[in-house]
Design a protein around this motif. Structure first.
Motif, PDB file in Angstrom:
ATOM      1  N   UNK A 106      42.290  38.259  25.819  1.00 49.64           N
ATOM      2  CA  UNK A 106      41.006  38.344  25.858  1.00 49.64           C
ATOM      3  C   UNK A 106      40.530  36.932  26.169  1.00 49.64           C
ATOM      4  N   UNK A 107      41.023  35.573  26.640  1.00 46.42           N
ATOM      5  CA  UNK A 107      40.816  34.957  27.528  1.00 46.42           C
ATOM      6  C   UNK A 107      39.805  35.341  28.850  1.00 46.42           C
ATOM      7  N   UNK A 108      41.187  35.942  29.539  1.00 41.34           N
ATOM      8  CA  UNK A 108      40.792  36.541  30.911  1.00 41.34           C
ATOM      9  C   UNK A 108      39.491  37.299  30.982  1.00 41.34           C
ATOM     10  N   UNK A 114      31.654  35.768  31.862  1.00 43.72           N
ATOM     11  CA  UNK A 114      30.558  34.705  31.578  1.00 43.72           C
ATOM     12  C   UNK A 114      31.072  33.980  32.873  1.00 43.72           C
ATOM     13  N   UNK A 115      32.028  35.231  34.316  1.00 44.76           N
ATOM     14  CA  UNK A 115      31.099  34.534  35.462  1.00 44.76           C
ATOM     15  C   UNK A 115      32.131  33.557  35.887  1.00 44.76           C
ATOM     16  N   UNK A 116      32.893  33.166  35.066  1.00 48.67           N
ATOM     17  CA  UNK A 116      33.918  32.053  35.760  1.00 48.67           C
ATOM     18  C   UNK A 116      34.639  32.202  37.097  1.00 48.67           C
ATOM     19  N   UNK A 117      34.612  30.831  37.781  1.00 49.16           N
ATOM     20  CA  UNK A 117      35.786  31.491  38.883  1.00 49.16           C
ATOM     21  C   UNK A 117      37.511  31.818  38.786  1.00 49.16           C
ATOM     22  N   UNK A 129      32.327  23.743  31.494  1.00 46.98           N
ATOM     23  CA  UNK A 129      32.139  25.159  32.289  1.00 46.98           C
ATOM     24  C   UNK A 129      30.684  26.330  31.101  1.00 46.98           C
ATOM     25  N   UNK A 130      30.774  25.784  30.460  1.00 44.98           N
ATOM     26  CA  UNK A 130      30.404  26.625  29.324  1.00 44.98           C
ATOM     27  C   UNK A 130      28.556  26.605  29.797  1.00 44.98           C
ATOM     28  N   UNK A 131      28.703  24.923  30.084  1.00 45.28           N
ATOM     29  CA  UNK A 131      26.926  24.686  30.290  1.00 45.28           C
ATOM     30  C   UNK A 131      26.935  25.315  31.415  1.00 45.28           C
TER      31      UNK A 131
END
Length: 828
Positions: A106-108, A114-117, A129-131
Motif C-alpha cells: 500500500x505504501x508503494x 503522490x509522485x514521490x521519486x 517529502x509530503x509538503x
C-alpha cells in the motif's frame, strides 16, 4: 566636519533611499526566513513520528495566516499567503497519507500516487517529502481516500484470518467421563455450543476487498465446512450411542446386537483419538472420516428404527405400554421378573393399581393381590404368574383384575349384608348403585318412594355415626374404611336427591323421562350402565376405565391479569374442541354432601348455615387479596371440620401415632410458573407439577413461604396461607395474644392444610412474644400448626431465653444446624 573645514556638504539622499530599501528588504526576508524556519523544523521530521502531530502543522498555518493578515500587503506576504493556501488544501488529505493501516504494498501505491521519486521508503520518508507533494495530494484526495479504505478493509481481513489461526491453534473440546453399561469409562464431548467460528468467516466474505485473500480464506472455508459436517455427525452419533448403548449393552435387542457392536467399536476408537489430541481442528485431518461417520450414523439409525419397531410391537401386544416412555418400557422388558422394577412401573400402567403383593413362598413369582394408593388391598381370585414374557403376564394381570372385580360384584349383589370391610370401595359403590336402581324401580311400581327415602336416610345416619377405632384396625385399615364410608355416603346423598326429584314429579312409571335420564346401574349377566336409550357394559377396570372411544376434556383457568403462568389455548387447537357450558356450583349442596361424608348427622342444616356465614363475610368484610370466601375456602373449612370431628372421636386413643410431615420452603418471591404449580399443591389433589411434566404427590407435604414482597399472581387460597405466615413477620414486639389467635390459632383449627409459625430470634425483640410462644407450646397444639423457631446458640440472650421458657427445648425437636459450644449444650 565639512563646515569646520569650510567644505561644501555632500548629498546623501540616494544613500538614505538605499538604506530604507535595505531595511524593508530585511523585514521582508526575515519574515520569509521566519516562516520557512518554522516550516523547516517540522519538515525535517520523519513522517512516521510526525504523522501523529499534524495538528501542529495546522496550528502553524492558522497562526501565520492571522499574522500576515494584520500586516500591510507586500510581495513576500502575498507569496506566503499563497503558499499557506496551498498547504491548507492538503491538511484534510494528511489523514489519508498517515498510513497506520497501510501495508508495504500500500505504501508503494501511495508513493506512486503522490509522485514521490522511485526508491522512496517509509523509513526515510520525511514531512518535507509530503509538503513537496502537496499540490498532488490536494488534487488526488479521492484516490487517496479509496486507497485508505482498501487498506483498512484488507487489514480487517488480515486480522480476521490471524484470529482464525489463533482459534484453530487453541480451540479444544470439553470432555466428560461417561460410564457405559459395563462400567467402562469413555470420554464424551460435553460442550457443543460455540465450537465453530463460521460467523467470522462469513464477515470476511462480505467484505468488498475479499478477492485479494480468496485463496487463503478459501482454505479456512473448506476446513470449517468439513469441521461443521463432522461435528454435526459426531454429535448425532454420540447422542444416539448414549441412548442405545445401555439398551444393547443389556442385550435387549439380539437381532441388532452385531450391527450396534460394530458401530460401538468404531465410535470408541474415534472418541479415543479425539480425546488424545483434544484440538477441535484435529478431526478435519482424519482421512476417510466423513464416510465413516455417515456409515456409523446410518447404522445407528437402523438400530433406532429396529428398536422403535420392537417397542411398537410390544405396545400393540399390550396397549397399556403406550402410557409409559421408551426408557421405562425398555426397563420393564429387560427386567420383567424383577419385583422392584415391576412395582415402580405398575402405577403408570394401571391407574388404580399402585402396587401388587407377591406370594413370598414362591420367590416372588406370583402376584396374589393389588393395592391402591390409599392402602386398599384387593386379593386376586387367581394368582398371576410372572414370566419372562412381560406383555403376556401383564395382560393376565389385567384380565384377572377384571375377573376379580366381576366376581366380587356378583357376590356383593347377592349379599344380604353390605359390610364395607368385605368389599373394595369400587365394588361397594357399584353394588349400592345396582341395589338403588332395583329398589327405586320397585318403589315406583309400588308407589313407595317415601318409604325408600326413609330407608336411605336411615342408612345415611348409620354410616355417618360409624366410629372407626384406628388403634384396633390400624392406621391404614382405618383410613381405607373411612374412605369407603365417605364414598358410600356421597352416593346415598345423591340417591336421596334423586328420590326427592322423583317424588316431586309424581312419577308413576319407570319409563318416564325423570327416571330414564338418571344414570342407572343394573346387574344382568354382568353389570351395565344405562341412561335414556344408551347402555354400556361395566368393564371392571380397577378405578379407571380404559376405552378406545375415549374423549379429551380441557379445563382452562382464565389467562390474563392476575393469573400468572396461564396461557390461552392456541386457535388451531381450539378448533378441535367444542365448548361445554358449566353451571354454577350449589355451595349448599356441596357443603351438605361433604359434611355428611365427614360424619356429621345434621349435614344439611350445618351446610346451609356455614354457606350463609361465608356469603355474609364476602359481602360485609373489607376486600383483601388474601381473603378467600369462595368454594375453595369453603371446602377447606368443611374438610377441617371433618378432621376436627375425627380428632374428637379419637381423642381417647393415646396410642395414635403422630404424623411426620415434609416441608417445601420457598424463600423469596415466586415466579408465575411456580405460583401456578403451588396452587395445585393447595388444591384437593395435592399434586405438584414440575416444569419437566413430572407430577409429585404432596398430600403429606406442608408449605412454608417467607420473605415475600408481594402476592402478585397468587390464587386466593395461596394468598390466604401466605397471609397467615406474613401476618406475624417482621418486628414481633407488638404481637398480642389476640393477634396470635387471629392469625395462627383460628386458621389452623379450621384448615386442613399445614399452618407454619416461622420465627428467627432476631425478630423476637421483646421477651413478651417469646412468652406467648412458650405458652402456646405448653398448651395442646393443634395438629395443623407447626412452630419453627430458629435460634442462634451463641447469642447472648440464648441462655436466658431457654431458662425463662423451658417449653422451647422440652417440647421441641432440636435440629443441630451447626456446631454448638459446650456451655450452650449444657444449658439445653
Amino acid at each position: 566636519d565639512c563646515k569646520h573645514f569650510e567644505l561644501p556638504e555632500p548629498d546623501f539622499t540616494m544613500a538614505e533611499e538605499i538604506r530604507v530599501d535595505l531595511e524593508g528588504l530585511e523585514v521582508t526576508w526575515l519574515l520569509y526566513e521566519d516562516f520557512h524556519g518554522g516550516l523547516g523544523e517540522m519538515a525535517v521530521q520523519d513522517w512516521i513520528s510526525f504523522r501523529g502531530h499534524t495538528h501542529v502543522f495546522e496550528e502553524f498555518l492558522i497562526t501565520w495566516e492571522d499574522r500576515l493578515r494584520q500586516q500591510d500587503p507586500t510581495m513576500m506576504s502575498v507569496k506566503l499567503q499563497k503558499d499557506i493556501a496551498v498547504y491548507k488544501e492538503i491538511v484534510p488529505g494528511l489523514k489519508y497519507v498517515r498510513g497506520e493501516h497501510l501495508s508495504h504494498d500500500h505504501w508503494l501505491d501511495l508513493f506512486r500516487l503522490i509522485g514521490l521519486p522511485r526508491g522512496t521508503t517509509l523509513e526515510r520518508l520525511t514531512f518535507r517529502d509530503i509538503l513537496t507533494a502537496a499540490p498532488v495530494i490536494a488534487s488526488k484526495l479521492q484516490e487517496l481516500k479509496e486507497l485508505n479504505s482498501r487498506a483498512q478493509g484488507e487489514v480487517s481481513i488480515r486480522e480476521a484470518l490471524r484470529e482464525l489461526e489463533l482459534w484453530g491453534a487453541g480451540a479444544v473440546f470439553t470432555f466428560t467421563e461417561y460410564q457405559d453399561s459395563s462400567n467402562k469409562s469413555i470420554r464424551l464431548i460435553k460442550e457443543w455450543k460455540d465450537l465453530l467460528n463460521e460467523c467470522l468467516l462469513q464477515s470476511l466474505k462480505d467484505s468488498p476487498y475479499y478477492s485479494g485473500f480468496e485463496d487463503k480464506a478459501g482454505v479456512w472455508e473448506r476446513k470449517l465446512v468439513d469441521l461443521d459436517e463432522h461435528l454435526r455427525q459426531i454429535n448425532a452419533i454420540q447422542r444416539k450411542w448414549v441412548y442405545l448403548e445401555p439398551i444393547f449393552g443389556h442385550g435387549a435387542l439380539p437381532r441388532e446386537q452385531a450391527r450396534f457392536e460394530r458401530v460401538d467399536v468404531d465410535f470408541r476408537v474415534i472418541m479415543s483419538d479425539i480425546g488424545r489430541d483434544g484440538r477441535v481442528l484435529s478431526i478435519v485431518g482424519h482421512t476417510g472420516l466423513r464416510g465413516q461417520l455417515s456409515t456409523m450414523l446410518d447404522q445407528l439409525q437402523r438400530c433406532q428404527r429396529s428398536l422403535n419397531e420392537y417397542l411398537e410391537e410390544k405396545r400393540n401386544a399390550f396397549p397399556r405400554f403406550y402410557f409409559i416412555g421408551d426408557d421405562d418400557l425398555l426397563e420393564i422388558l429387560g427386567q420383567s421378573t424383577n419385583p422392584s422394577v415391576i412395582q415402580s412401573h405398575l402405577k403408570k400402567l394401571f391407574a388404580g393399581i399402585h402396587s401388587v403383593q407377591f406370594n413370598t413362598d414362591d420367590s416372588n413369582k406370583q402376584i396374589v393381590a393389588m393395592n391402591s394408593l390409599d392402602g386398599e388391598v384387593v386379593p386376586l381370585m387367581q394368582p398371576v404368574y410372572v414370566t419372562a414374557d412381560v406383555e403376556e403376564w401383564l395382560m393376565n394381570l389385567s384380565d384377572q383384575m377384571k375377573e376379580t372385580l366381576r366376581i366380587l360384584t356378583s357376590n356383593n349383589v347377592r349379599a344380604t349384608n353390605q359390610d364395607p370391610a368385605q368389599f373394595p370401595s369400587q365394588i361397594l359403590c357399584l353394588g349400592e348403585q345396582i341395589a338403588f336402581a332395583k329398589q327405586c324401580e320397585a318403589s315406583i311400581r309400588d308407589h313407595k318412594l317415601s318409604q325408600l327415602r326413609s330407608d336411605l336416610e336411615k342408612k345415611l345416619r348409620s354410616y355417618t355415626s360409624v366410629y372407626i377405632n384406628a388403634s384396633e384396625l390400624g392406621e391404614t385399615e382405618a383410613h381405607v374404611l373411612d374412605l369407603k364410608l365417605k364414598s358410600l355416603i356421597l352416593d346415598i346423598i345423591h340417591n336421596i336427591d334423586v328420590v326427592e326429584q322423583l317424588n316431586k314429579a309424581g312419577i308413576r312409571s319407570s319409563a318416564e323421562w325423570i327416571w330414564q335420564k338418571q344414570l342407572r346401574y343394573y346387574a344382568d349377566n354382568s353389570a351395565s350402565m344405562r341412561m335414556v336409550d344408551a347402555q354400556f357394559d361395566y368393564t371392571f377396570e380397577y378405578q379407571v376405565d380404559i376405552n378406545p372411544n375415549s374423549g379429551i376434556f380441557i379445563t382452562m383457568n382464565p389467562a390474563g391479569k392476575g393469573y400468572g403462568g396461564r396461557q390461552k389455548l392456541p386457535d388451531n387447537l381450539k378448533q378441535l374442541f367444542r365448548p361445554v357450558a358449566m353451571s354454577k356450583p350449589d355451595n349448599e349442596q356441596i357443603a351438605e354432601v361433604i359434611l355428611f361424608s365427614e360424619g356429621f348427622g345434621e349435614g344439611k342444616a350445618l351446610g346451609r348455615k356455614l354457606v350463609a356465614v361465608f356469603n355474609l363475610a364476602k359481602e360485609l368484610l373489607t376486600p383483601q387479596q388474601h381473603y378467600d370466601w369462595g368454594l375453595r375456602a369453603l371446602k377447606t373449612v368443611l374438610r377441617g371440620s371433618g378432621q376436627a370431628l375425627h380428632n374428637l372421636r379419637r381423642k381417647s386413643d393415646n396410642n395414635e401415632a403422630k404424623d411426620v410431615h415434609s416441608w417445601i420452603v420457598c424463600d423469596g418471591d415466586i415466579d408465575p410458573e411456580w405460583i401456578e404449580s403451588l396452587n395445585s399443591v393447595l388444591d384437593d389433589n395435592h399434586l405438584l407439577t414440575m416444569p419437566s411434566g413430572q407430577v409429585v404427590d404432596c398430600s403429606m407435604v406442608g408449605l412454608v413461604l417467607s420473605a415475600l414482597s408481594h402476592l402478585n399472581g397468587c390464587s386466593d387460597k395461596l394468598a390466604f396461607v401466605v397471609g397467615l405466615i406474613r401476618g406475624l413477620g417482621g418486628n414481633l414486639s407488638s404481637v398480642s395474644r389476640n393477634d396470635l389467635a387471629k392469625e395462627i390459632l383460628h386458621p389452623s383449627m379450621c384448615s386442613s392444610h399445614q399452618v407454619v409459625l416461622l420465627m428467627e430470634d432476631f425478630q423476637l425483640v421483646h421477651h413478651s412474644f417469646l412468652e406467648l410462644v412458650n405458652s402456646l407450646l405448653s398448651a395442646e397444639v393443634m395438629s395443623n400448626l407447626h412452630v419453627v423457631l430458629i435460634m442462634d446458640s451463641t447469642h447472648e440472650q440464648f441462655t436466658i431465653n431457654c431458662e425463662s421458657n423451658p417449653a422451647l427445648y422440652k417440647l421441641c425437636h432440636v435440629q443441630w444446624m451447626d456446631q454448638w459450644d459446650k456451655h450452650s449444650m449444657q444449658q439445653v
